[in-house]
Write a protein that holds these residues in place. Structure first.
Motif, PDB file in Angstrom:
ATOM      1  N   TYR A   1      43.151  52.731  37.452  1.00  0.00           N
ATOM      2  CA  TYR A   1      44.271  51.944  37.966  1.00  0.00           C
ATOM      3  C   TYR A   1      44.089  51.657  39.452  1.00  0.00           C
ATOM      4  CZ  TYR A   1      48.746  51.048  40.152  1.00  0.00           C
ATOM      5  OH  TYR A   1      49.738  50.508  40.927  1.00  0.00           O
ATOM      6  N   SER A   2      43.681  52.666  40.203  1.00  0.00           N
ATOM      7  CA  SER A   2      43.518  52.492  41.645  1.00  0.00           C
ATOM      8  C   SER A   2      42.422  51.483  41.961  1.00  0.00           C
ATOM      9  CB  SER A   2      43.207  53.841  42.302  1.00  0.00           C
ATOM     10  OG  SER A   2      44.300  54.738  42.122  1.00  0.00           O
ATOM     11  N   LEU A   3      41.357  51.492  41.187  1.00  0.00           N
ATOM     12  CA  LEU A   3      40.301  50.490  41.374  1.00  0.00           C
ATOM     13  C   LEU A   3      40.842  49.087  41.116  1.00  0.00           C
ATOM     14  CD1 LEU A   3      36.856  51.731  39.963  1.00  0.00           C
ATOM     15  CD2 LEU A   3      37.481  51.157  42.323  1.00  0.00           C
ATOM     16  N   GLY A   4      41.653  48.953  40.061  1.00  0.00           N
ATOM     17  CA  GLY A   4      42.269  47.661  39.782  1.00  0.00           C
ATOM     18  C   GLY A   4      43.113  47.192  40.957  1.00  0.00           C
ATOM     19  N   LYS A   5      43.869  48.111  41.541  1.00  0.00           N
ATOM     20  CA  LYS A   5      44.698  47.781  42.702  1.00  0.00           C
ATOM     21  C   LYS A   5      43.830  47.391  43.885  1.00  0.00           C
ATOM     22  CE  LYS A   5      48.904  47.573  44.375  1.00  0.00           C
ATOM     23  NZ  LYS A   5      49.905  46.658  43.803  1.00  0.00           N
ATOM     24  N   LEU A   6      42.742  48.104  44.080  1.00  0.00           N
ATOM     25  CA  LEU A   6      41.838  47.817  45.187  1.00  0.00           C
ATOM     26  C   LEU A   6      41.261  46.402  45.059  1.00  0.00           C
ATOM     27  CD1 LEU A   6      39.246  50.212  46.726  1.00  0.00           C
ATOM     28  CD2 LEU A   6      38.546  47.900  46.094  1.00  0.00           C
ATOM     29  N   TYR A   7      40.786  46.045  43.860  1.00  0.00           N
ATOM     30  CA  TYR A   7      40.193  44.715  43.672  1.00  0.00           C
ATOM     31  C   TYR A   7      41.243  43.607  43.738  1.00  0.00           C
ATOM     32  CZ  TYR A   7      35.637  46.643  42.485  1.00  0.00           C
ATOM     33  OH  TYR A   7      34.402  47.273  42.553  1.00  0.00           O
ATOM     34  N   GLU A   8      42.467  43.912  43.327  1.00  0.00           N
ATOM     35  CA  GLU A   8      43.518  42.890  43.372  1.00  0.00           C
ATOM     36  C   GLU A   8      43.944  42.593  44.803  1.00  0.00           C
ATOM     37  OE1 GLU A   8      48.055  41.974  41.721  1.00  0.00           O
ATOM     38  OE2 GLU A   8      47.138  43.920  41.332  1.00  0.00           O
ATOM     39  N   THR A   9      43.893  43.594  45.670  1.00  0.00           N
ATOM     40  CA  THR A   9      44.383  43.422  47.036  1.00  0.00           C
ATOM     41  C   THR A   9      43.288  43.183  48.073  1.00  0.00           C
ATOM     42  OG1 THR A   9      44.343  45.839  47.316  1.00  0.00           O
ATOM     43  CG2 THR A   9      46.420  44.839  46.621  1.00  0.00           C
ATOM     44  N   GLY A  10      42.022  43.322  47.707  1.00  0.00           N
ATOM     45  CA  GLY A  10      41.013  43.060  48.736  1.00  0.00           C
ATOM     46  C   GLY A  10      39.599  43.379  48.343  1.00  0.00           C
ATOM     47  N   GLY A  11      39.401  44.274  47.391  1.00  0.00           N
ATOM     48  CA  GLY A  11      38.058  44.602  46.943  1.00  0.00           C
ATOM     49  C   GLY A  11      37.240  45.321  47.995  1.00  0.00           C
TER      50      GLY A  11
ATOM     51  N   ASP B   1      34.780  44.199  49.899  1.00  0.00           N
ATOM     52  CA  ASP B   1      34.502  43.436  51.116  1.00  0.00           C
ATOM     53  C   ASP B   1      35.735  42.707  51.625  1.00  0.00           C
ATOM     54  OD1 ASP B   1      31.755  44.170  50.916  1.00  0.00           O
ATOM     55  OD2 ASP B   1      31.472  42.580  49.414  1.00  0.00           O
ATOM     56  N   GLY B   2      36.905  43.121  51.170  1.00  0.00           N
ATOM     57  CA  GLY B   2      38.125  42.450  51.587  1.00  0.00           C
ATOM     58  C   GLY B   2      38.375  41.155  50.852  1.00  0.00           C
ATOM     59  N   VAL B   3      37.637  40.914  49.798  1.00  0.00           N
ATOM     60  CA  VAL B   3      37.789  39.690  49.004  1.00  0.00           C
ATOM     61  C   VAL B   3      38.485  40.040  47.690  1.00  0.00           C
ATOM     62  CG1 VAL B   3      36.612  37.775  47.865  1.00  0.00           C
ATOM     63  CG2 VAL B   3      35.696  38.706  50.014  1.00  0.00           C
ATOM     64  N   VAL B   4      39.555  39.287  47.375  1.00  0.00           N
ATOM     65  CA  VAL B   4      40.299  39.527  46.135  1.00  0.00           C
ATOM     66  C   VAL B   4      39.413  39.190  44.941  1.00  0.00           C
ATOM     67  CG1 VAL B   4      42.281  38.814  44.754  1.00  0.00           C
ATOM     68  CG2 VAL B   4      42.534  39.099  47.221  1.00  0.00           C
ATOM     69  N   GLN B   5      39.382  40.086  43.971  1.00  0.00           N
ATOM     70  CA  GLN B   5      38.584  39.883  42.752  1.00  0.00           C
ATOM     71  C   GLN B   5      39.477  40.183  41.536  1.00  0.00           C
ATOM     72  OE1 GLN B   5      34.484  41.546  42.912  1.00  0.00           O
ATOM     73  NE2 GLN B   5      35.020  42.234  44.985  1.00  0.00           N
ATOM     74  N   TYR B   6      40.167  39.158  41.076  1.00  0.00           N
ATOM     75  CA  TYR B   6      41.141  39.351  40.013  1.00  0.00           C
ATOM     76  C   TYR B   6      40.496  39.755  38.694  1.00  0.00           C
ATOM     77  CZ  TYR B   6      44.699  37.266  43.040  1.00  0.00           C
ATOM     78  OH  TYR B   6      45.566  37.006  44.079  1.00  0.00           O
ATOM     79  N   LYS B   7      39.324  39.241  38.416  1.00  0.00           N
ATOM     80  CA  LYS B   7      38.669  39.592  37.149  1.00  0.00           C
ATOM     81  C   LYS B   7      38.307  41.075  37.103  1.00  0.00           C
ATOM     82  CE  LYS B   7      36.849  35.080  35.864  1.00  0.00           C
ATOM     83  NZ  LYS B   7      35.649  34.282  35.514  1.00  0.00           N
ATOM     84  N   GLU B   8      37.808  41.593  38.226  1.00  0.00           N
ATOM     85  CA  GLU B   8      37.501  43.027  38.296  1.00  0.00           C
ATOM     86  C   GLU B   8      38.788  43.843  38.208  1.00  0.00           C
ATOM     87  OE1 GLU B   8      34.575  45.114  38.628  1.00  0.00           O
ATOM     88  OE2 GLU B   8      33.974  43.276  37.577  1.00  0.00           O
ATOM     89  N   ALA B   9      39.839  43.328  38.815  1.00  0.00           N
ATOM     90  CA  ALA B   9      41.137  44.019  38.750  1.00  0.00           C
ATOM     91  C   ALA B   9      41.598  44.113  37.300  1.00  0.00           C
ATOM     92  CB  ALA B   9      42.159  43.285  39.594  1.00  0.00           C
TER      93      ALA B   9
ATOM     94  N   PHE C   1      48.439  38.057  33.967  1.00  0.00           N
ATOM     95  CA  PHE C   1      48.376  37.126  32.842  1.00  0.00           C
ATOM     96  C   PHE C   1      49.461  36.059  32.954  1.00  0.00           C
ATOM     97  CE2 PHE C   1      46.027  40.559  30.457  1.00  0.00           C
ATOM     98  CZ  PHE C   1      44.865  39.820  30.287  1.00  0.00           C
ATOM     99  N   ALA C   2      50.646  36.432  33.433  1.00  0.00           N
ATOM    100  CA  ALA C   2      51.736  35.459  33.571  1.00  0.00           C
ATOM    101  C   ALA C   2      51.411  34.410  34.625  1.00  0.00           C
ATOM    102  CB  ALA C   2      53.028  36.182  33.928  1.00  0.00           C
ATOM    103  N   GLN C   3      50.711  34.808  35.696  1.00  0.00           N
ATOM    104  CA  GLN C   3      50.389  33.897  36.790  1.00  0.00           C
ATOM    105  C   GLN C   3      49.024  33.223  36.632  1.00  0.00           C
ATOM    106  OE1 GLN C   3      50.756  36.390  40.260  1.00  0.00           O
ATOM    107  NE2 GLN C   3      52.990  36.505  40.112  1.00  0.00           N
ATOM    108  N   GLY C   4      48.265  33.657  35.642  1.00  0.00           N
ATOM    109  CA  GLY C   4      46.949  33.068  35.431  1.00  0.00           C
ATOM    110  C   GLY C   4      45.962  33.446  36.515  1.00  0.00           C
ATOM    111  N   LEU C   5      46.013  34.672  36.987  1.00  0.00           N
ATOM    112  CA  LEU C   5      45.103  35.160  38.036  1.00  0.00           C
ATOM    113  C   LEU C   5      44.014  36.009  37.389  1.00  0.00           C
ATOM    114  CD1 LEU C   5      47.790  36.203  40.691  1.00  0.00           C
ATOM    115  CD2 LEU C   5      46.445  34.087  40.617  1.00  0.00           C
ATOM    116  N   GLY C   6      42.779  35.540  37.481  1.00  0.00           N
ATOM    117  CA  GLY C   6      41.659  36.250  36.885  1.00  0.00           C
ATOM    118  C   GLY C   6      41.517  35.987  35.403  1.00  0.00           C
TER     119      GLY C   6
END
Length: 303
Positions: free
Chosen positions: A59-69, A71-79, A102-107
């Protein structure tokens, strides 16, 4: 042999205990690094744990990738990838976040039905934000058939768990009377709770509702005063009518009595009154003494 077995078992238990302590310690180190904005360090702690199946690390990794990853780049698919693994192990926060992505179509493509599915799972675990999101889905009819009653139910669940958005939504529900009786007092209560969480719109609604309630109270007081005056006037008119009715009845009774007396009887009564002789005072010449009467003495013939 038996002694050697016990020694091995104890050693294994100590090792596993030390391992769990080490893992927990590594997870907390990752949390500290994440909160300090050092995502690379957080990743170095969480990634090995997540790959070994630790649900909290996933879960924490998902949060990390959603908020910055990393390199500080958002990665919704990894999230989504890591949220899915955590959600399968029952992490309600991961289920809620999956629903939002899924509701917002992110990743991924927009899939509101899938969003509702994950919000339902999280809501059953009493995740307050998922309950609010599920309430919105029912209210809007997005990903599920519109059902205002179910919407209000989930708003209540979320609002009771302190979510300001759900509290504001309940204020709107009671102000407008959506599937519930319109109740401005109840609306004010929920607006106030929402305002206490920092919701500025709710604070403005509190002022608006209190103005309406004050106006309603003035109108109610005026109506009550008018009703009281009308009641007093009605009672006064009733008393006056009864008094007039009683007077007319008395007059009718007198008239009726006079009509029942014949003219001849009236003349006889009048004559009997006029011809009655005047009573003679002491006709036998009794002298009264007190309340007794004695004969008056004769004069002395012999003197």
């Amino acid at each position: 042999m038996r002694r050697a077995f016990y020694i091995s078992a104890i050693s294994a238990a100590i090792f596993l205990s030390s391992f769990h302590v080490s893992v927990a310690d590594d997870y907390l180190k990752g949390v500290t690094a994440f909160e300090q904005g050092d995502h690379a360090v957080a990743l170095s702690y969480w990634l090995p744990m997540a790959e070994s199946g630790d649900a909290k690390a996933q879960y924490s990794l998902g949060k990390l990738y959603e908020t910055g990853g990393q390199d500080g780049v958002v990665q919704y698919k990894e999230a989504i990838r890591w949220y899915l693994q955590a959600a399968e192990q029952g992490i309600a926060a991961a289920q809620n976040n999956l629903g939002r992505l899924f509701a917002q179509g992110l990743g991924a493509d927009v899939d509101r039905e899938k969003a509702v599915h994950y919000w339902q799972l999280a809501s059953q675990s009493k995740h307050a934000m998922a309950q609010y999101n599920l309430g919105l889905a029912y209210f809007r009819g997005e990903g599920i058939e519109q059902n205002i009653e179910q919407s209000v139910f989930w708003f209540h669940q979320s609002a009771n768990n302190g979510v300001g958005g759900a509290q504001y939504a309940l204020g709107e529900v009671y102000r407008l009377g959506l599937s519930v009786p319109k109740d401005m007092g109840e609306a004010r209560k929920w607006y106030k709770k929402s305002a206490e969480t920092g919701n500025e719109r709710a604070a403005l609604k509190v002022i608006e509702v209190e103005t309406v309630l004050a106006k309603e109270k003035r109108e109610a007081d005026a109506q009550a005063a008018d009703a009281l005056v009308e009641e007093v006037n009605t009672v006064a008119e009733k008393v006056e009518a009864e008094a007039k009715g009683s007077s007319v009845a008395d007059k009718e009774i007198v008239t009726e009595q006079n009509q029942n007396v014949s003219p001849a009887t009236s003349q006889v009564v009048a004559l009997s009154i006029e011809m009655h002789p005047k009573p003679i005072k002491n006709p036998r010449r009794f002298a009264g003494v007190g309340t007794l009467f004695v004969s008056k003495p004769k004069p002395n013939p012999r003197r």
